[in-house]
Design an enzyme around this catalytic site. Structure first.
Site, mmCIF file in Angstrom:
data_model
loop_
_atom_site.group_PDB
_atom_site.id
_atom_site.type_symbol
_atom_site.label_atom_id
_atom_site.label_comp_id
_atom_site.label_asym_id
_atom_site.label_seq_id
_atom_site.Cartn_x
_atom_site.Cartn_y
_atom_site.Cartn_z
ATOM 1 N N CYS A 1 0.826 -1.212 0.000
ATOM 2 C CA CYS A 1 0.000 0.000 0.000
ATOM 3 C C CYS A 1 0.857 1.258 0.000
ATOM 4 O O CYS A 1 1.637 1.480 0.943
ATOM 5 C CB CYS A 1 -0.916 0.006 1.216
ATOM 6 S SG CYS A 1 -1.869 1.535 1.383
ATOM 7 N N TYR B 1 -5.218 5.080 -9.326
ATOM 8 C CA TYR B 1 -6.391 4.287 -8.941
ATOM 9 C C TYR B 1 -7.639 4.738 -9.688
ATOM 10 O O TYR B 1 -8.492 3.910 -10.037
ATOM 11 C CB TYR B 1 -6.602 4.368 -7.424
ATOM 12 C CG TYR B 1 -5.526 3.638 -6.660
ATOM 13 C CD1 TYR B 1 -5.622 2.272 -6.435
ATOM 14 C CD2 TYR B 1 -4.395 4.303 -6.208
ATOM 15 C CE1 TYR B 1 -4.624 1.588 -5.756
ATOM 16 C CE2 TYR B 1 -3.388 3.630 -5.539
ATOM 17 C CZ TYR B 1 -3.511 2.267 -5.315
ATOM 18 O OH TYR B 1 -2.514 1.590 -4.670
#
Length: 326
Positions: free
Chosen positions: A53, A184
């Site tokens: 992440c 994203y």
């Protein structure tokens, strides 16, 4: 079948026009010394992350750069998401050794049993109460850089200097919107228009930063700031993950001479490369069940490159000693 139907874990963040909008944070009480804030205290808090992440990674980098490793402990979940979210399967017995939990979801359930969002990282947990303290990934590094300053190591770099904060904040907003979140937005878009909008914004910003870094070793001169940490965590994942999986494929990072040299420069600084797990990044984005469909990768095969040796190659940025041009 739509992206939302194929990937229900992200369904709440996919809007009717095909755009991806990240969910709100659950734990937003700030760290500080005012009433109602979480008072910084050595040994009380635990930072939970998983290595793939980028948002969690930047908190870990700042923790390391500021010498907070002995002040805020670190819990590491597996980079493969389960149906219950991030799991502590890397630890003995499959539970975090400090909190005694199997899933990060348990912290979210304790904070709000009705919570329907994704249990995300990073999240800092109060080990005394067992409750989530803060999961505001956008502001978390700023808390570590400011109100946690009494615990910084001697000689720690000032990553958020007072005289530059307004400029750092403005650049951070751009980096977050068009780059950190931009990859994203492109990857999770479920309309061509939404994808193209995110794609164009992403590469427009990368082009701008490529030019900025032609004359400045780091984003604000010859010293590292919070903005460099935020940009790095997306760039170091770009060729391994975002370029192939999220279709951000106009250019590879290695096609940008300045951005590529800049990323190698940062990677070779303690706190950056030694907290970057390239194998975890490659396997998580390509082989995790919740992302495998984005990569059209039904067998969970993940690439072997780029490798550490690529980031350890000479960067030749030492000659850029001056500041950036405003």
């Amino acid at each position: 079948m739509s992206t939302a139907e194929k990937h229900p874990v992200f369904a709440a963040e996919l809007k009717a026009d095909g755009t991806f909008v990240p969910q709100s944070n659950l734990f937003t009480t700030p760290f500080g010394y005012k009433p109602g804030e979480h008072r910084p205290e050595a040994g009380r808090y635990r930072l939970l992350w998983m290595k793939a992440c980028p948002y969690a990674h930047r908190a870990v980098i700042v923790r390391r750069l500021l010498g907070l490793e002995e002040v805020i402990s670190l819990g590491t979940a597996s980079h493969f998401r389960t149906e219950y979210g991030w799991e502590f399967s890397l630890d003995e017995g499959g539970v975090d050794p400090v909190l005694g939990i199997r899933y990060i979801k348990e912290i979210y359930d304790a904070g709000d049993p009705a919570y329907k969002g994704r249990p995300t990282v990073p999240v800092i947990v109060d080990t005394v109460t067992g409750q989530g303290a803060n999961s505001d990934y956008f502001r978390l590094t700023n808390y570590l850089e400011t109100v946690w300053s009494p615990f910084h190591k001697t000689g720690a770099q000032d990553l958020y200097p007072q005289q530059l904060r307004s400029e750092i904040d403005a650049l951070n907003d751009v980096i977050f919107r068009d780059i950190n979140s931009g990859v994203y937005k492109a990857g999770f878009a479920h309309s061509q228009a939404a994808y193209e909008q995110a794609y164009d914004a992403l590469f427009s910003r990368l082009d701008e930063l490529e030019q900025r870094l032609a004359h400045s070793r780091y984003l604000f001169g010859d010293f590292i700031t919070d903005s460099d940490v935020r940009l790095y965590t997306t760039l170091v994942r770009f060729d391994a993950a975002y370029y192939p999986v999220f279709k951000t494929n106009r250019n590879r990072l290695t096609d940008f001479p300045n951005l590529w040299g800049y990323t190698k420069d940062l990677y070779q600084i303690p706190g950056f490369g030694d907290t970057t797990d390239l194998a975890a990044i490659r396997s998580s984005y390509h082989a995790s069940p919740h992302l495998r469909g984005f990569a059209a990768n039904p067998y969970g095969i993940y690439p072997l490159g780029p490798e550490e040796q690529d980031f350890l190659a000479p960067h030749r940025r030492e000659y850029l000693k001056g500041g950036y041009s405003r």
